[in-house]
Scaffold this active site. Structure first.
Site, PDB file in Angstrom:
ATOM      1  N   LYS A 112       0.836  -1.199   0.000  1.00 54.99           N
ATOM      2  CA  LYS A 112       0.000   0.000   0.000  1.00 54.99           C
ATOM      3  C   LYS A 112       0.871   1.249   0.000  1.00 54.99           C
ATOM      4  O   LYS A 112       0.515   2.254  -0.598  1.00 54.99           O
ATOM      5  CB  LYS A 112      -0.940   0.004   1.200  1.00 54.99           C
ATOM      6  CG  LYS A 112      -2.056  -1.023   1.074  1.00 54.99           C
ATOM      7  CD  LYS A 112      -3.119  -0.789   2.119  1.00 54.99           C
ATOM      8  CE  LYS A 112      -4.313  -1.711   1.888  1.00 54.99           C
ATOM      9  NZ  LYS A 112      -5.353  -1.539   2.890  1.00 54.99           N
ATOM     10  N   LYS A 192      -3.741 -11.376  -6.364  1.00 61.75           N
ATOM     11  CA  LYS A 192      -4.897 -11.598  -5.480  1.00 61.75           C
ATOM     12  C   LYS A 192      -6.097 -10.771  -5.934  1.00 61.75           C
ATOM     13  O   LYS A 192      -5.924  -9.619  -6.348  1.00 61.75           O
ATOM     14  CB  LYS A 192      -4.499 -11.185  -4.059  1.00 61.75           C
ATOM     15  CG  LYS A 192      -5.479 -11.574  -2.995  1.00 61.75           C
ATOM     16  CD  LYS A 192      -5.108 -10.942  -1.663  1.00 61.75           C
ATOM     17  CE  LYS A 192      -5.262  -9.439  -1.714  1.00 61.75           C
ATOM     18  NZ  LYS A 192      -5.220  -8.736  -0.442  1.00 61.75           N
ATOM     19  N   LYS A 195     -10.670  -5.339  -4.301  1.00 61.30           N
ATOM     20  CA  LYS A 195     -11.744  -4.417  -4.703  1.00 61.30           C
ATOM     21  C   LYS A 195     -11.222  -3.347  -5.632  1.00 61.30           C
ATOM     22  O   LYS A 195     -11.989  -2.710  -6.340  1.00 61.30           O
ATOM     23  CB  LYS A 195     -12.316  -3.734  -3.456  1.00 61.30           C
ATOM     24  CG  LYS A 195     -12.634  -4.717  -2.368  1.00 61.30           C
ATOM     25  CD  LYS A 195     -13.106  -4.081  -1.084  1.00 61.30           C
ATOM     26  CE  LYS A 195     -12.662  -4.953   0.077  1.00 61.30           C
ATOM     27  NZ  LYS A 195     -13.524  -5.049   1.184  1.00 61.30           N
TER      28      LYS A 195
HETATM   29  P1  TYM Z   1     -10.229  -6.645   3.950  1.00 59.80           P
HETATM   30  O1  TYM Z   1     -11.310  -5.634   4.133  1.00 59.80           O
HETATM   31  O2  TYM Z   1      -9.198  -6.397   2.913  1.00 59.80           O
HETATM   32  O3  TYM Z   1     -10.857  -8.071   3.642  1.00 59.80           O
HETATM   33  C1  TYM Z   1     -11.875  -8.651   4.444  1.00 59.80           C
HETATM   34  C2  TYM Z   1     -11.637 -10.153   4.553  1.00 59.80           C
HETATM   35  O4  TYM Z   1     -11.623 -10.745   3.251  1.00 59.80           O
HETATM   36  C3  TYM Z   1     -10.417 -11.499   3.068  1.00 59.80           C
HETATM   37  N1  TYM Z   1      -9.999 -11.395   1.661  1.00 59.80           N
HETATM   38  C4  TYM Z   1      -9.777 -12.441   0.863  1.00 59.80           C
HETATM   39  N2  TYM Z   1      -9.854 -13.783   1.065  1.00 59.80           N
HETATM   40  C5  TYM Z   1      -9.577 -14.588   0.037  1.00 59.80           C
HETATM   41  N3  TYM Z   1      -9.193 -14.148  -1.198  1.00 59.80           N
HETATM   42  C6  TYM Z   1      -9.098 -12.828  -1.453  1.00 59.80           C
HETATM   43  N4  TYM Z   1      -8.743 -12.402  -2.678  1.00 59.80           N
HETATM   44  C7  TYM Z   1      -9.391 -11.915  -0.408  1.00 59.80           C
HETATM   45  N5  TYM Z   1      -9.398 -10.542  -0.313  1.00 59.80           N
HETATM   46  C8  TYM Z   1      -9.773 -10.260   0.952  1.00 59.80           C
HETATM   47  C9  TYM Z   1      -9.408 -10.835   3.989  1.00 59.80           C
HETATM   48  O5  TYM Z   1      -8.360 -11.724   4.320  1.00 59.80           O
HETATM   49  C10 TYM Z   1     -10.267 -10.487   5.174  1.00 59.80           C
HETATM   50  O6  TYM Z   1     -10.415 -11.576   6.046  1.00 59.80           O
HETATM   51  N6  TYM Z   1      -7.062  -5.702   7.746  1.00 59.80           N
HETATM   52  C11 TYM Z   1      -8.327  -6.338   7.399  1.00 59.80           C
HETATM   53  C12 TYM Z   1      -9.518  -5.823   8.174  1.00 59.80           C
HETATM   54  C13 TYM Z   1      -9.389  -5.912   9.668  1.00 59.80           C
HETATM   55  C14 TYM Z   1      -9.458  -7.092  10.449  1.00 59.80           C
HETATM   56  C15 TYM Z   1      -9.357  -6.655  11.800  1.00 59.80           C
HETATM   57  C16 TYM Z   1      -9.600  -8.437  10.142  1.00 59.80           C
HETATM   58  C17 TYM Z   1      -9.243  -4.857  10.533  1.00 59.80           C
HETATM   59  N7  TYM Z   1      -9.222  -5.300  11.799  1.00 59.80           N
HETATM   60  C18 TYM Z   1      -9.374  -7.581  12.859  1.00 59.80           C
HETATM   61  C19 TYM Z   1      -9.620  -9.361  11.212  1.00 59.80           C
HETATM   62  C20 TYM Z   1      -9.511  -8.927  12.547  1.00 59.80           C
HETATM   63  C21 TYM Z   1      -8.613  -6.091   5.920  1.00 59.80           C
HETATM   64  O7  TYM Z   1      -8.152  -5.130   5.342  1.00 59.80           O
HETATM   65  O8  TYM Z   1      -9.521  -6.945   5.360  1.00 59.80           O
END
Ligand code: TYM
Length: 327
Positions: A112, A192, A195
């Protein structure tokens, strides 16, 4: 009582099939036997450039998608991170034990960081806030996709350091993965799915036509054919596993093993299972969207309960750290 579950998602427009396959389907599954707390992490979303005017709608959209997938407000809590500002206080406290060298190694920070002109402190300390999210509720398990494993490892390290310095306080949370923890981009299956890439990401709110077009166009073979399954075909299998029955998956795996697999057939089966999975979600989403007041009530009620839990943890943490009253 079984261990508590916590997870979060960024409000970044529509939720995509990677989020569903890697995390959300486990969010729904785990509700059956656990106390689950799910969070829309708007503080985290501030770490990249954004338009404040759009944030409320992004948060509402995320809530609609999560509820439409089957997170049940009668069983689980679903709240907005900034409604529980205690996350920031714990983040500061944990930041005072978090090792800077380890934060520097976080791959999400590096990726990022390359996309912005100026790297902020918020982007750097993002994983500390994530640790605070989890530890504030003393969650034992965190359903996430594979890309979050490094942040989870850091959370365990931070919990260990805090416990060693101030006394046993936090459990070390474990990740919970689905069988499809990493969904790849449909046009570039070496990257990967995310969004930020339009035109090769299936959003939960996409119409049948869009979904069918995206699967039709999905890359299958890239590079010279070898013995290993190509990344594109592997990704189609990943998506099939997330949406179809085990029997359907087993049939296509057997076809692949006997070298009789036709990509057209695989794509047709995937199209069918994808539409069957996403249609009811889209319908539930439309019903929920007709009553946004109810959604805001759910978020408000959950936040109230979370603030209470957060205050309990923080009272203990402050006391152990020698902070605040008591003088
Ligand atoms: P975020 O918003 O990017 O994604 C949400 C969840 O979706 C999963 N994910 C995926 N899994 C499989 N294949 C993909 N291509 C894919 N893209 C996204 C992510 O692994 C995630 O589980 N940092 C985190 C948000 C967060 C969080 C937390 C998660 C903030 N605090 C505490 C767990 C616990 C994030 O940006 O997820």
């Amino acid at each position: 009582m079984s261990q508590r579950i916590f997870s979060g998602i960024q409000p970044s427009g529509s939720v995509h099939i990677g989020n569903y396959a890697g995390a959300l389907r486990n969010w729904v599954e785990l509700q059956k036997n656990h106390q689950c707390i799910y969070c829309i992490v708007d503080y985290h979303a501030m770490t990249m450039p954004y338009d404040p005017a759009q944030m409320p709608q992004r948060v509402l959209d995320a809530a609609l998608d999560i509820l439409a997938c089957g997170v049940d407000p009668e069983r689980s809590l679903l709240f907005v991170q900034s409604h529980v500002p205690q996350h920031c206080e714990l983040s500061w406290i944990l930041g005072c034990t978090a090792p800077m060298g380890e934060l520097n190694r976080m791959t999400q920070f590096k990726e990022k960081g390359e996309r912005v002109d100026s790297v902020t402190v918020g982007l750097f300390t993002y994983p500390v806030l994530q640790s605070a999210d989890i530890l504030l509720y003393r969650a034992g398990a965190v359903p996430v996709g594979e890309d979050q494993l490094q942040h989870l490892e850091l959370t365990r390290e931070i919990a260990r350091r805090f416990n060693a310095r101030y006394g046993d306080t936090f459990p070390e949370p474990k990740p919970v993965l689905t069988p499809s923890p990493r969904v790849m981009d449909l046009s570039d299956p070496t990257r990967k799915m995310s969004k930020s890439v339009e035109g090769s990401t299936i959003m939960l709110s996409d119409s049948d036509e869009v979904i069918l077009r995206l699967i039709k166009r999905a890359v299958t073979d890239v590079g010279p054919a070898g013995d290993e399954m190509s990344p594109g075909v592997k990704n189609l299998f990943t998506l099939l596993e997330a949406t179809a029955s085990p029997e359907v998956v087993a049939k296509f795996e057997a076809d692949y093993a006997s070298k009789s697999l036709r990509y057209g057939d695989l794509k047709a089966a995937l199209s069918e299972s994808m539409l069957a999975t996403l249609r009811p979600i889209r319908e539930r989403r439309a019903e929920l969207a007709a009553n946004p007041k109810r959604v805001l009530e759910i978020l408000g009620d959950s936040a109230r309960q979370c603030r209470k839990m957060a205050d309990e943890t923080l009272a203990e943490v402050r006391h152990k750290c020698g902070l605040g009253a008591g003088l």
